[in-house]
Write a protein that holds these residues in place. Structure first.
Motif, short mmCIF file in Angstrom:
data_model
loop_
_atom_site.label_atom_id
_atom_site.label_comp_id
_atom_site.label_asym_id
_atom_site.label_seq_id
_atom_site.Cartn_x
_atom_site.Cartn_y
_atom_site.Cartn_z
N GLY A 138 0.82 -1.22 -0.22
CA GLY A 138 0.29 -0.04 0.00
C GLY A 138 0.79 1.34 -0.08
N PHE A 139 0.46 2.38 -0.33
CA PHE A 139 1.02 3.53 -0.24
C PHE A 139 1.83 3.69 0.84
CE2 PHE A 139 1.58 8.26 -0.09
CZ PHE A 139 2.16 8.32 -1.32
N LEU A 140 0.99 3.95 2.04
CA LEU A 140 1.81 4.52 3.24
C LEU A 140 2.71 3.20 3.72
CD1 LEU A 140 -0.92 6.36 5.29
CD2 LEU A 140 1.19 7.24 4.30
N PRO A 141 2.43 2.07 3.81
CA PRO A 141 3.48 1.07 4.20
C PRO A 141 4.65 0.98 3.46
CG PRO A 141 1.23 0.01 4.36
CD PRO A 141 1.23 1.36 3.78
N ILE A 142 4.58 1.24 2.03
CA ILE A 142 5.90 1.18 1.29
C ILE A 142 6.57 2.31 1.57
CG2 ILE A 142 6.54 1.35 -1.06
CD1 ILE A 142 4.39 -0.64 -1.95
N LEU A 143 6.07 3.47 1.81
CA LEU A 143 6.69 4.61 1.93
C LEU A 143 7.53 4.48 3.23
CD1 LEU A 143 6.98 7.90 0.84
CD2 LEU A 143 5.09 8.34 2.57
N ILE A 144 6.70 4.28 4.44
CA ILE A 144 7.66 3.64 5.48
C ILE A 144 8.72 2.64 5.64
CG2 ILE A 144 7.19 2.95 7.92
CD1 ILE A 144 4.43 4.19 7.88
N GLU A 145 8.38 1.71 4.65
CA GLU A 145 9.45 0.86 4.47
C GLU A 145 10.52 1.37 3.73
OE1 GLU A 145 7.25 -2.15 2.32
OE2 GLU A 145 6.01 -2.68 4.07
N ALA A 157 11.53 4.45 4.05
CA ALA A 157 12.02 5.13 5.19
C ALA A 157 13.08 4.49 6.06
CB ALA A 157 11.12 5.94 5.88
N ALA A 158 12.69 3.02 6.18
CA ALA A 158 13.30 2.34 6.59
C ALA A 158 14.58 1.70 6.14
CB ALA A 158 12.51 1.13 7.52
N LEU A 159 14.50 1.60 4.88
CA LEU A 159 15.77 1.25 4.04
C LEU A 159 16.81 2.33 3.92
CD1 LEU A 159 13.94 -0.64 0.90
CD2 LEU A 159 15.30 -1.46 2.89
N ILE A 160 16.16 3.79 3.91
CA ILE A 160 17.19 4.81 3.89
C ILE A 160 17.85 4.89 5.11
CG2 ILE A 160 17.17 7.27 4.03
CD1 ILE A 160 14.60 7.25 1.77
N SER A 161 17.24 4.59 6.40
CA SER A 161 17.79 5.05 7.64
C SER A 161 18.87 3.78 7.88
CB SER A 161 16.82 4.61 8.77
OG SER A 161 16.02 3.50 9.05
N ILE A 162 18.65 2.62 7.36
CA ILE A 162 19.65 1.43 7.50
C ILE A 162 20.88 1.82 6.56
CG2 ILE A 162 18.65 -0.36 5.81
CD1 ILE A 162 19.66 -2.27 7.98
N PHE A 206 16.21 2.62 12.26
CA PHE A 206 15.68 1.46 11.56
C PHE A 206 14.90 0.45 12.34
CE2 PHE A 206 16.23 -3.09 10.32
CZ PHE A 206 15.60 -2.90 9.25
N GLY A 207 15.50 0.15 13.36
CA GLY A 207 14.55 -0.71 14.32
C GLY A 207 13.40 -0.14 14.73
N ILE A 208 13.49 1.16 15.09
CA ILE A 208 11.93 1.75 15.42
C ILE A 208 11.14 1.52 14.46
CG2 ILE A 208 11.18 3.91 16.20
CD1 ILE A 208 13.58 4.53 17.83
N ILE A 209 11.26 2.00 13.28
CA ILE A 209 10.41 2.10 11.98
C ILE A 209 10.30 0.66 11.66
CG2 ILE A 209 10.45 2.56 9.71
CD1 ILE A 209 12.39 5.13 10.17
N ALA A 210 11.15 -0.42 11.80
CA ALA A 210 10.62 -1.49 11.32
C ALA A 210 9.69 -2.30 12.46
CB ALA A 210 11.80 -2.61 11.37
N GLY A 211 9.93 -2.13 13.78
CA GLY A 211 9.02 -2.50 14.67
C GLY A 211 7.74 -1.87 14.52
N ILE A 218 4.40 -3.99 13.75
CA ILE A 218 3.12 -3.75 14.77
C ILE A 218 2.04 -3.45 14.00
CG2 ILE A 218 2.20 -2.27 16.55
CD1 ILE A 218 5.04 -2.20 17.80
N ASN A 219 2.13 -2.43 13.19
CA ASN A 219 0.82 -1.91 12.18
C ASN A 219 0.37 -3.08 11.49
OD1 ASN A 219 -0.73 0.04 11.09
ND2 ASN A 219 0.15 -0.20 9.30
N ALA A 220 1.18 -3.78 10.97
CA ALA A 220 0.90 -4.97 9.94
C ALA A 220 -0.03 -6.15 10.90
CB ALA A 220 2.12 -5.81 9.29
N SER A 221 0.80 -6.31 12.14
CA SER A 221 -0.11 -7.05 13.10
C SER A 221 -1.32 -6.84 13.60
CB SER A 221 0.71 -7.52 14.42
OG SER A 221 2.19 -7.77 13.90
N ILE A 222 -1.54 -5.61 13.81
CA ILE A 222 -2.85 -4.88 14.22
C ILE A 222 -3.87 -4.91 13.00
CG2 ILE A 222 -4.20 -2.94 14.79
CD1 ILE A 222 -1.75 -2.26 16.70
#
Length: 117
Positions: free
Chosen positions: A9-16, A18-23, A31-36, A40-44
């Motif tokens: 989806g648009f927002l999850p990919i955007l956040i992913e 951001a995680a790749l950029i941070s790593i 990266f750990g915070i963003i990935a976590g 958590i969002n996917a689980s909910i």
């Protein structure tokens, strides 16, 4: 599969991204915070979607009903999915009309059409 859909989806990919950029810039804590947060969002989201699907399946099963039918002069109980043109359905109080019907006979009948509108 339902769980993996939460990462698309648009927002999850955007956040992913951001995680790749941070790593890539060696910000491992970020990266750990963003990935976590993504997990958590996917689980909910998965939990909510699973419970909604389960409720919908239960509702659908409740609507699959049987009804007294007169077919070829023989009265029997059939599944509403098996009704055919020419079947005569026998309605009693509280019966949900399962299909388009032609009214033949009735004594002191009242019909609540609120569900139709």
């Amino acid at each position: 599969v339902m769980f993996l859909k939460q990462f698309v989806g648009f927002l999850p990919i955007l956040i992913e991204i951001a995680a790749l950029i941070s790593i890539s810039v060696q910000e491992y804590v970020d990266f750990g915070i963003i990935a976590g947060m993504v997990v958590i969002n996917a689980s909910i989201g998965f939990r909510e979607e699973y419970h909604a699907k389960k409720s919908l399946d239960e509702l659908s099963a409740a609507l699959d009903s049987e009804i007294a039918t007169k077919r070829n002069g023989v009265t029997s109980v059939v599944n509403t999915k098996d009704l055919v043109v020419g079947d005569i359905i026998i309605l009693v109080g509280g019966t949900i009309v399962p299909a388009d019907t032609k009214w033949i006979k009735g004594d002191n009948m009242q019909i609540d059409t609120a569900a139709i509108t």
